[in-house]
Design an enzyme around this catalytic site. Structure first.
Site, PDB file in Angstrom:
ATOM      1  N   GLU A 142      26.291 -11.163  11.446  1.00  0.00           N
ATOM      2  CA  GLU A 142      25.547 -10.544  10.356  1.00  0.00           C
ATOM      3  C   GLU A 142      26.561  -9.537   9.878  1.00  0.00           C
ATOM      4  O   GLU A 142      26.665  -8.641  10.656  1.00  0.00           O
ATOM      5  CB  GLU A 142      24.181 -10.316  10.384  1.00  0.00           C
ATOM      6  CG  GLU A 142      23.523  -9.817   9.421  1.00  0.00           C
ATOM      7  CD  GLU A 142      22.202  -9.105   9.639  1.00  0.00           C
ATOM      8  OE1 GLU A 142      21.810  -8.362   8.979  1.00  0.00           O
ATOM      9  OE2 GLU A 142      21.635  -9.397  10.728  1.00  0.00           O
ATOM     10  N   ARG A 179      26.823  -2.897   3.458  1.00  0.00           N
ATOM     11  CA  ARG A 179      26.771  -1.438   3.428  1.00  0.00           C
ATOM     12  C   ARG A 179      27.734  -0.656   3.332  1.00  0.00           C
ATOM     13  O   ARG A 179      27.783   0.611   3.122  1.00  0.00           O
ATOM     14  CB  ARG A 179      26.000  -0.992   4.999  1.00  0.00           C
ATOM     15  CG  ARG A 179      24.434  -1.613   5.022  1.00  0.00           C
ATOM     16  CD  ARG A 179      23.978  -1.142   6.287  1.00  0.00           C
ATOM     17  NE  ARG A 179      22.822  -1.622   6.811  1.00  0.00           N
ATOM     18  CZ  ARG A 179      22.094  -1.779   7.920  1.00  0.00           C
ATOM     19  NH1 ARG A 179      22.619  -0.791   8.861  1.00  0.00           N
ATOM     20  NH2 ARG A 179      21.250  -2.458   8.257  1.00  0.00           N
ATOM     21  N   LYS A 231      12.975 -12.775   9.953  1.00  0.00           N
ATOM     22  CA  LYS A 231      13.346 -11.547  10.697  1.00  0.00           C
ATOM     23  C   LYS A 231      11.981 -10.562  10.809  1.00  0.00           C
ATOM     24  O   LYS A 231      11.405 -10.472   9.907  1.00  0.00           O
ATOM     25  CB  LYS A 231      14.556 -10.813   9.906  1.00  0.00           C
ATOM     26  CG  LYS A 231      14.750  -9.434  10.292  1.00  0.00           C
ATOM     27  CD  LYS A 231      15.902  -8.815   9.543  1.00  0.00           C
ATOM     28  CE  LYS A 231      16.441  -7.638   9.677  1.00  0.00           C
ATOM     29  NZ  LYS A 231      17.413  -7.011   8.812  1.00  0.00           N
TER      30      LYS A 231
END
Length: 215
Positions: free
Chosen positions: A47, A51, A134
Site C-alpha cells: 500500500e 501523502r 479496514k
C-alpha cells in the site's frame, strides 16, 4: 465493479500475507528497490499512501516489479481514485468511506478497502455490499478487543486492522476470526530507506511474513 466484487478482490489480496506494508515514499528512487525487498521478504501486497508528491509515480514504478500487487492508500476523493487507477494501482485503501468515493471506485473498477471504526460504520458499508474492511485507526479505536467485539454481532465482515499495529500486537489481531491481515509501517522504516538498506527491509518483511496468531 460492485462493492461485493470489490470486497472479493480485496479479500484475496489480504490473504496473500499476514501484513500489508503501509508505505510513505519520499524519494522516487526508493520505489523499485523497496518493492523488490518487500516482495522478496514475502510481502507481495503493498500500500503506497498518497501523502507525498511522488506517490503516484512510485505506484507506477512498483506496479512493474514482478510478484507484487500494488495499491494506493489514503484515497479521499474521486480524483484520487482516478489518479490511482491510471497509475496502475490494483486496489485502493481509504481511512473511511463517502458516497462519492464509493461511486468512483465502482465506476473506475478499483477494488476498495474502506475504513470503519464503529459498528454503525461497519453496518453501513456491509449494507452496501462491502464485507472486507479496514479497521482504522485500530489501536486508537480500541485495538483487538474492540475488533473482537464487533465480530460478535457482525461475523460476516472481515478486516485488515491498520493504525498503531506493531510486531508486538499484530498476533493479537491476527488471532481474531474476523481478521485476514493487518497493515503496518514498521517493515519499511524511514532510517533504512534513507540508508538504502534494502537487506534490512527484506529481513523485516520476512519476519512480518511469519507473523500469526499468538499461541
Amino acid at each position: 465493479m460492485t462493492p461485493k466484487a470489490q470486497s472479493a478482490a480485496t479479500r484475496d489480496i489480504a490473504a496473500l500475507a499476514p501484513i500489508i506494508p503501509v508505505l510513505v515514499i519520499e524519494d522516487l528512487a526508493d520505489a523499485e528497490p523497496l518493492a523488490r525487498a518487500l516482495i522478496a521478504g514475502g510481502l507481495p501486497a503493498l500500500e503506497v499512501t498518497l501523502r507525498t508528491p511522488c506517490a503516484l509515480e512510485a505506484i507506477r514504478v512498483m506496479a512493474g516489479v514482478p510478484g507484487g500487487v500494488v495499491g494506493a492508500g489514503t484515497l479521499l476523493t474521486p480524483e484520487d481514485v482516478q489518479a490511482a487507477k491510471r497509475a496502475g494501482a490494483r486496489f485502493g485503501v481509504s481511512p473511511g468511506a463517502t458516497p462519492r468515493l464509493i461511486a468512483a471506485c465502482a465506476e473506475e473498477g478499483l477494488p476498495l478497502l474502506p475504513g470503519a471504526a464503529t459498528a454503525s460504520e461497519v453496518m453501513a458499508l456491509f449494507e452496501q455490499g462491502y464485507d472486507m474492511l479496514k479497521f482504522f485507526p485500530a489501536e486508537a479505536a480500541g485495538g483487538a478487543p474492540a475488533l473482537k467485539s464487533i465480530g460478535g454481532p457482525i461475523p460476516q465482515v472481515s478486516f485488515c486492522p491498520t493504525g498503531g499495529v506493531t510486531p508486538e500486537n499484530a498476533p493479537a489481531y491476527l488471532s481474531l476470526p474476523n481478521v485476514i491481515c493487518a497493515g503496518g509501517s514498521w517493515v519499511a522504516p524511514k532510517s533504512a530507506m534513507e540508508a538504502g538498506d534494502w537487506a534490512a527491509i527484506e529481513t523485516l518483511a520476512r519476519q512480518a511474513a511469519q507473523l500469526g496468531p499468538r499461541a
